[in-house]
Scaffold this active site. Structure first.
Site: not given
Length: 458
Positions: A48, A43, A180, A439, A51, A184, A444
């Protein structure tokens, strides 16, 4: 005095192994750990973290374009691959230092060496030949990229390991795979100006995710200029005189590119680890078989993370390592629930998800209410970019329980983290409905979808 050199010896200095080592040490255990490459694991070092840094870098090409819609005039632009790689390397070195210091602070003894099993309570350090005994051994060696062993000319392709450190940015690339990593990296290279093709042998990318989201991500990737080839794969790769590659496909096509990157999954890193000698059972792909509490077939040996092929995500490995240490050394037994894990794909656009897909939900109940909303994010009303956002709620029509939430669009991963809390607390659609919207936000939409777009009744 203990009959062993250590109460716990950890093989593998990635996220799961380091967490287990540190927690066990805070519970009073004498702990040793061995890592053959760099602390932080896949990782941090070649997964990750770098990446995500590359994803950030690749998004600036669109950000510069979008700025003009908001009144900015952006001048001449130039990208340096070498500067990006150097900056990434500097950050990884910083993070590895943190991992090492955290081990030192908890008095975990670190060994910079490959370690292999010699028996149920014994490991050997290959760097020195030293044999070490431990009451418990934890295997946390992770996984490594698969390579298509039957591919003629396979020595010419790269994996994600090499992609992070290419000497030069290629002008063209074919990324093979649909998970993944493949999705990616296709987005990364495309955003950096590389002519990018994504090839996947299946009928749709991102297998295992909700089908609506899979299709939507692919559509948006294609809008951005990525060529997506489905239902095909390479059979042969040749290196041309100019250094480029030509590859033949099963369909009989030939593709030419500067680089071909395979991202076709990862295999548990258990080869020549001594598992057979110690009596540790593995499955057909070399993953270590474990119980719910991460114990292997040998009572003194445990395993966590990708090497067990349960849920191959860094946060899961960390949780498994923590649970192991608390259970064995802290008198606080607990196990990791793998049934509900929020996750994100840092595709472009991003995908965040928690809970069941529509396809999996139908296996649980035949009565579903599906809520969907597709819209252009507010930012793109001025940028003019043709990019949609998609949100989807899967609701059990009998209980009103929200079974799954799926989001494609900006910050989807951030939203998935918070939604993971609500879904794990068994939130109902009524809970969503009575929540006041923030908002103006994209999020939302999650609390303003009132009527199902589809009702499925058994």
């Amino acid at each position: 005095m203990s009959d062993f050199d250590y109460d716990l010896f950890v093989i593998g200095g990635g996220s799961g192994g380091v967490r287990a080592a540190r927690i066990a040490a805070t519970h009073g255990a004498k702990v040793g750990i061995a890592e053959e490459f760099r602390y932080g694991g896949t990782c941090v070092i070649r997964g990750c973290v770098p990446k995500k840094l590359f994803v950030y870098a690749s998004k600036f090409s669109e950000e510069f374009e979008d700025a003009e819609g908001f009144g900015w005039t952006v001048g001449e632009r130039h990208f340096s691959w070498q500067k990006l790689v150097a900056a990434k390397d500097q950050e990884i070195t910083r993070l590895e230092g943190i991992y090492r210091r955290n081990l030192e602070r908890t008095n975990v003894e670190a060994h910079d060496s490959r370690a292999v099993l010699e028996g149920p309570n014994t490991v050997r350090l290959l760097a020195t030949g030293q044999t070490i005994s431990a009451k418990y051994i934890l295997i946390a060696v992770g996984a490594s990229p698969n390579v298509d062993e039957g591919l003629v000319g396979g020595q010419h392709v790269i994996t994600s390991n090499e992609a992070f450190n290419l000497a030069d940015l290629p002008q063209s690339i074919v990324v093979v795979g649909g998970g993944y990593i493949a999705v990616e990296f296709a987005g990364i290279f495309n955003g950096l100006g590389v002519d990018t093709t994504l090839m996947y042998r299946g009928d749709e990318i991102l297998r295992g995710f909700d089908m609506d989201m899979r299709t939507a991500v692919r559509d948006e990737m294609q809008k951005k200029g990525i060529r997506v080839v489905l239902g095909d794969t390479f059979t042969e790769v040749e290196k041309n005189a100019d250094g480029s590659l030509s590859a033949k496909t099963k369909r009989g096509d030939t593709l030419k590119a500067d680089q071909i990157m395979f991202a076709i999954g990862r295999r548990p890193h258990t080869i020549e680890l001594g598992l057979e000698k110690a009596g540790v059972e593995m499955d057909g792909i070399g993953a270590i078989k474990v119980s719910a509490d991460s114990q292997t077939s040998v009572p003194s040996i445990y395993a966590v993370g990708d090497v067990t092929n349960r849920a191959n995500l860094t946060p899961v490995a960390i949780r498994e390592g923590h649970a192991f240490a608390d259970t064995i050394f802290g008198n606080k037994p607990w196990t990791v629930d793998h049934s509900l894990i929020a996750t994100a794909v840092f595709s472009q656009p991003e995908l965040g998800t928690v809970g069941l897909s529509q396809e999996d939900a139908l296996k649980v109940t035949g009565n579903l209410d599906i809520y969907k909303s597709s819209f252009r994010p507010m930012k793109h009303t001025l940028s003019g970019r043709d990019e949609k956002m998609l949100m989807k709620l899967i609701v059990d029509a009998d209980t009103d329980k929200v079974l799954g939430v799926h989001i494609m669009g900006p910050d989807a991963g951030e939203l998935a983290q918070v939604l993971g809390i609500t879904v794990s607390m068994d939130a109902t659609k009524a809970d969503f409905d009575r929540t006041i919207a923030v908002h103006p936000t994209a999020a939302e939409e999650l609390v303003t979808m009132r009527e199902p777009s589809e009702r499925i009744r058994n």
